[in-house]
Design an enzyme around this catalytic site. Structure first.
Site, PDB file in Angstrom:
ATOM      1  N   ASP A  24       0.775  -1.135  -0.018  1.00 12.71           N
ATOM      2  CA  ASP A  24       0.091  -0.036  -0.030  1.00 12.71           C
ATOM      3  C   ASP A  24       0.897   1.154   0.119  1.00 12.71           C
ATOM      4  O   ASP A  24       1.729   1.343   1.041  1.00 12.71           O
ATOM      5  CB  ASP A  24      -0.939   0.056   1.258  1.00 12.71           C
ATOM      6  CG  ASP A  24      -2.143   0.988   1.135  1.00 12.71           C
ATOM      7  OD1 ASP A  24      -2.519   1.109   0.001  1.00 12.71           O
ATOM      8  OD2 ASP A  24      -2.496   1.710   2.087  1.00 12.71           O
ATOM      9  N   TYR A  30       1.375   5.712  -0.430  1.00  8.50           N
ATOM     10  CA  TYR A  30       0.938   6.795   0.262  1.00  8.50           C
ATOM     11  C   TYR A  30       0.891   8.025  -0.781  1.00  8.50           C
ATOM     12  O   TYR A  30       1.815   9.032  -0.690  1.00  8.50           O
ATOM     13  CB  TYR A  30       1.784   7.014   1.451  1.00  8.50           C
ATOM     14  CG  TYR A  30       1.402   8.068   2.499  1.00  8.50           C
ATOM     15  CD1 TYR A  30       0.308   8.090   2.913  1.00  8.50           C
ATOM     16  CD2 TYR A  30       2.574   8.541   2.969  1.00  8.50           C
ATOM     17  CE1 TYR A  30      -0.039   8.949   4.164  1.00  8.50           C
ATOM     18  CE2 TYR A  30       2.404   9.354   4.131  1.00  8.50           C
ATOM     19  CZ  TYR A  30       1.028   9.703   4.500  1.00  8.50           C
ATOM     20  OH  TYR A  30       0.833  10.465   5.660  1.00  8.50           O
ATOM     21  N   ARG A  54       2.006  15.709  13.157  1.00 12.83           N
ATOM     22  CA  ARG A  54       3.076  16.745  13.499  1.00 12.83           C
ATOM     23  C   ARG A  54       2.755  17.940  13.300  1.00 12.83           C
ATOM     24  O   ARG A  54       3.270  18.854  12.371  1.00 12.83           O
ATOM     25  CB  ARG A  54       4.349  16.155  12.436  1.00 12.83           C
ATOM     26  CG  ARG A  54       4.815  14.786  12.567  1.00 12.83           C
ATOM     27  CD  ARG A  54       5.964  14.557  11.583  1.00 12.83           C
ATOM     28  NE  ARG A  54       5.544  14.890  10.258  1.00 12.83           N
ATOM     29  CZ  ARG A  54       4.923  13.650   9.526  1.00 12.83           C
ATOM     30  NH1 ARG A  54       4.657  12.645  10.029  1.00 12.83           N
ATOM     31  NH2 ARG A  54       4.430  13.902   8.193  1.00 12.83           N
ATOM     32  N   GLU A  59      -9.344   3.949  -1.928  1.00 12.08           N
ATOM     33  CA  GLU A  59      -8.427   3.858  -2.621  1.00 12.08           C
ATOM     34  C   GLU A  59      -8.734   3.228  -4.102  1.00 12.08           C
ATOM     35  O   GLU A  59      -9.543   2.632  -4.351  1.00 12.08           O
ATOM     36  CB  GLU A  59      -7.331   2.904  -2.019  1.00 12.08           C
ATOM     37  CG  GLU A  59      -7.067   3.473  -0.717  1.00 12.08           C
ATOM     38  CD  GLU A  59      -5.599   2.570   0.008  1.00 12.08           C
ATOM     39  OE1 GLU A  59      -4.701   2.175  -0.874  1.00 12.08           O
ATOM     40  OE2 GLU A  59      -5.345   2.744   0.969  1.00 12.08           O
ATOM     41  N   ASP A  98      -8.735   0.328   2.318  1.00 12.57           N
ATOM     42  CA  ASP A  98      -7.686  -0.205   3.271  1.00 12.57           C
ATOM     43  C   ASP A  98      -8.115   0.146   4.842  1.00 12.57           C
ATOM     44  O   ASP A  98      -7.817   1.167   5.375  1.00 12.57           O
ATOM     45  CB  ASP A  98      -6.362   0.257   2.996  1.00 12.57           C
ATOM     46  CG  ASP A  98      -5.511  -0.460   3.848  1.00 12.57           C
ATOM     47  OD1 ASP A  98      -5.183  -1.507   4.157  1.00 12.57           O
ATOM     48  OD2 ASP A  98      -4.310   0.665   4.076  1.00 12.57           O
ATOM     49  N   ARG A 151      -7.170   3.236  13.732  1.00 17.34           N
ATOM     50  CA  ARG A 151      -6.182   4.380  14.041  1.00 17.34           C
ATOM     51  C   ARG A 151      -5.496   4.394  15.469  1.00 17.34           C
ATOM     52  O   ARG A 151      -4.542   4.841  15.247  1.00 17.34           O
ATOM     53  CB  ARG A 151      -7.141   5.805  13.879  1.00 17.34           C
ATOM     54  CG  ARG A 151      -7.533   5.994  12.461  1.00 17.34           C
ATOM     55  CD  ARG A 151      -6.649   5.844  11.269  1.00 17.34           C
ATOM     56  NE  ARG A 151      -7.134   6.105  10.105  1.00 17.34           N
ATOM     57  CZ  ARG A 151      -6.387   6.299   8.667  1.00 17.34           C
ATOM     58  NH1 ARG A 151      -5.132   5.873   8.862  1.00 17.34           N
ATOM     59  NH2 ARG A 151      -7.139   6.383   7.578  1.00 17.34           N
ATOM     60  N   GLN A 204      -3.024   1.860  15.188  1.00 16.58           N
ATOM     61  CA  GLN A 204      -1.779   2.239  14.253  1.00 16.58           C
ATOM     62  C   GLN A 204      -1.154   3.314  15.115  1.00 16.58           C
ATOM     63  O   GLN A 204       0.273   3.475  15.023  1.00 16.58           O
ATOM     64  CB  GLN A 204      -2.423   2.765  13.093  1.00 16.58           C
ATOM     65  CG  GLN A 204      -1.562   3.534  12.069  1.00 16.58           C
ATOM     66  CD  GLN A 204      -2.321   4.045  10.824  1.00 16.58           C
ATOM     67  OE1 GLN A 204      -3.248   4.254  10.641  1.00 16.58           O
ATOM     68  NE2 GLN A 204      -1.386   4.665   9.872  1.00 16.58           N
ATOM     69  N   LYS A 207      -3.690  -2.201  10.339  1.00 16.14           N
ATOM     70  CA  LYS A 207      -4.079  -2.307   8.960  1.00 16.14           C
ATOM     71  C   LYS A 207      -3.960  -3.552   8.399  1.00 16.14           C
ATOM     72  O   LYS A 207      -4.925  -3.851   7.303  1.00 16.14           O
ATOM     73  CB  LYS A 207      -3.316  -1.267   8.346  1.00 16.14           C
ATOM     74  CG  LYS A 207      -3.420   0.105   8.474  1.00 16.14           C
ATOM     75  CD  LYS A 207      -2.478   0.759   7.499  1.00 16.14           C
ATOM     76  CE  LYS A 207      -2.593   2.296   7.341  1.00 16.14           C
ATOM     77  NZ  LYS A 207      -4.112   2.842   6.718  1.00 16.14           N
ATOM     78  N   THR A 220      -4.964   6.450   0.499  1.00 16.79           N
ATOM     79  CA  THR A 220      -5.930   7.237   0.477  1.00 16.79           C
ATOM     80  C   THR A 220      -6.081   8.323  -0.615  1.00 16.79           C
ATOM     81  O   THR A 220      -5.133   9.023  -0.686  1.00 16.79           O
ATOM     82  CB  THR A 220      -6.233   7.865   1.952  1.00 16.79           C
ATOM     83  OG1 THR A 220      -6.221   6.840   2.702  1.00 16.79           O
ATOM     84  CG2 THR A 220      -7.506   8.582   1.814  1.00 16.79           C
ATOM     85  N   GLU A 227      -9.275  12.255   8.059  1.00 14.92           N
ATOM     86  CA  GLU A 227      -9.105  13.584   7.782  1.00 14.92           C
ATOM     87  C   GLU A 227     -10.300  14.464   8.131  1.00 14.92           C
ATOM     88  O   GLU A 227     -10.224  15.463   8.448  1.00 14.92           O
ATOM     89  CB  GLU A 227      -8.641  13.560   6.365  1.00 14.92           C
ATOM     90  CG  GLU A 227      -7.405  13.135   5.875  1.00 14.92           C
ATOM     91  CD  GLU A 227      -7.086  12.905   4.661  1.00 14.92           C
ATOM     92  OE1 GLU A 227      -6.947  14.049   3.686  1.00 14.92           O
ATOM     93  OE2 GLU A 227      -7.430  11.824   3.920  1.00 14.92           O
TER      94      GLU A 227
END
Length: 365
Positions: free
Chosen positions: A94, A96, A110, A164, A194, A198, A201, A214, A304, A318
């Site tokens: 997978d 990104y 971050r 996806e 997918d 969270r 993860q 995942k 995604t 998101e």
């Protein structure tokens, strides 16, 4: 016609007699491919066909179109068969590839640093998933249990979807494959979800990437749309800054596929793969650049697919800013994360070409 002669997606189906057959879809019917090539489709799967290479793909597609146009072979109503995953998944990787998704996630995780890591615009970032947990559309998605923090092992409280596009590899390789040669190996595309826990993860991704958060389920549509059907949905790559030299893509490998995500019949997202920064050809080139081979049945996820607007975000991470906000459903309900009983349906199209759907309903763990 949604599934006309210019489309003809592939799958395996199981009939009322229990027999498995490899087919193409035409309208609301399917054409059994066995009479077209009894060797390639003898076991009712697409495995031998995918591995046979680009000329075989073109030959079978041409014969299927001619057979349907001639009308001298009976078609089987789709209502009398059950579509199933038509190929054995070899490896699952997978990526990104959406700069919007990566930027949004970076700002969430971050908030005081750079949204994009320094490597993101240099190479396509990805992780290896679990091929054994790739399941066909309609398979229940059981809420996974995992380590939520240092002291809590419990069912996930932050279950998410990811809209996806999946790329199915046909022709294997014995080493590095250049960007320009990717179409010799990639057969077609499917829709992919997918699923992500969270909270699991978040705890485990220190310092390595996604693992158990995942690997419990990845849903794919049974219908594989061949790249041959998407010639009018291919565009040149647009990338700033330019990637490493071996990843430069001067071809037409950027696909224009529109995705729609519904949760319990409420549309939460409309996004487009035209917004992806990286192309499937670059996935292939990067994946094999260290000498790793491609295998027939390799599945490459786009990551995604998100766009720049609020209504084009491809996951709840998101949409809710990692659970800080909620989204509203048409039935009056609100969600931060998926609840037991929720059904997620992702559909896709490229102009008149319909990719079908991938759906999954959350079951209690």
């Amino acid at each position: 016609m949604a599934y006309g002669l210019d489309n003809l997606p592939y799958a395996s189906v199981v009939g009322t007699d229990g027999r498995r057959r490899a087919v193409v879809r035409f309208g609301d019917d399917v054409l059994d491919l066995t009479p077209l090539d009894s060797t390639l489709f003898a076991d009712g799967t697409l495995d031998a066909f995918l591995g046979a290479g680009r000329q075989a793909w073109a030959d079978v597609r041409g014969r299927a179109q001619e057979t349907i146009e001639a009308g001298d072979t009976a078609l089987t109503p789709l209502t009398t068969v059950r579509p199933v995953l038509g190929f054995a998944v070899a490896d699952y990787v997978d990526f990104y590839a959406s700069i919007h998704h990566a930027t949004n996630a970076g700002r969430i995780f971050r908030p005081h640093g750079d949204a994009l890591a320094p490597n993101w615009t240099v190479v396509p970032v990805g992780y290896h998933g679990r091929a054994g947990t790739v399941v066909a559309s309609g398979t229940p998605v059981v809420r996974p249990t995992g380590q939520l923090d240092a002291t809590t092992f419990a069912p996930t409280r932050a279950l998410d979807f990811e809209a996806e596009l999946g790329f199915v590899v046909g022709t294997p390789s014995t080493g590095a494959v250049g960007v320009a040669d990717a179409d010799e190996h990639v057969f077609g595309v499917c829709l992919l979800d997918d699923w992500s826990a969270r909270d699991v993860q978040r705890f485990e991704t220190q310092p390595l990437g996604p693992f158990l958060g995942k690997s419990f389920a990845t849903s794919v549509s049974p219908w594989i749309t061949p790249l041959a059907a998407l010639q009018d949905a291919r565009f040149p790559s647009v990338q700033t800054p330019a990637p490493a030299d071996h990843l430069l893509d001067t071809g037409r490998h950027r696909l224009g596929i529109e995705l729609t995500v519904r949760v319990n019949d409420t549309v939460l997202c409309r996004s487009s793969t035209t917004d992806l920064h990286w192309t499937y050809a670059q996935f292939v080139a990067h994946l094999t650049s260290n000498g790793a081979p491609l295998r027939t049945g390799d599945l490459l996820g786009s990551g995604t697919v998100s766009g720049p607007e609020p209504g084009s975000l491809g996951c709840l991470l998101e949409m809710t800013r990692n659970g800080a906000e909620t989204v509203s459903l048409d039935d009056g309900g609100v969600r931060t994360w998926l609840e037991d009983g929720d059904e997620v349906v992702i559909t896709g199209s490229a102009g008149p070409i319909t990719l079908g759907e991938v759906r999954g309903r959350v079951a209690a763990g």
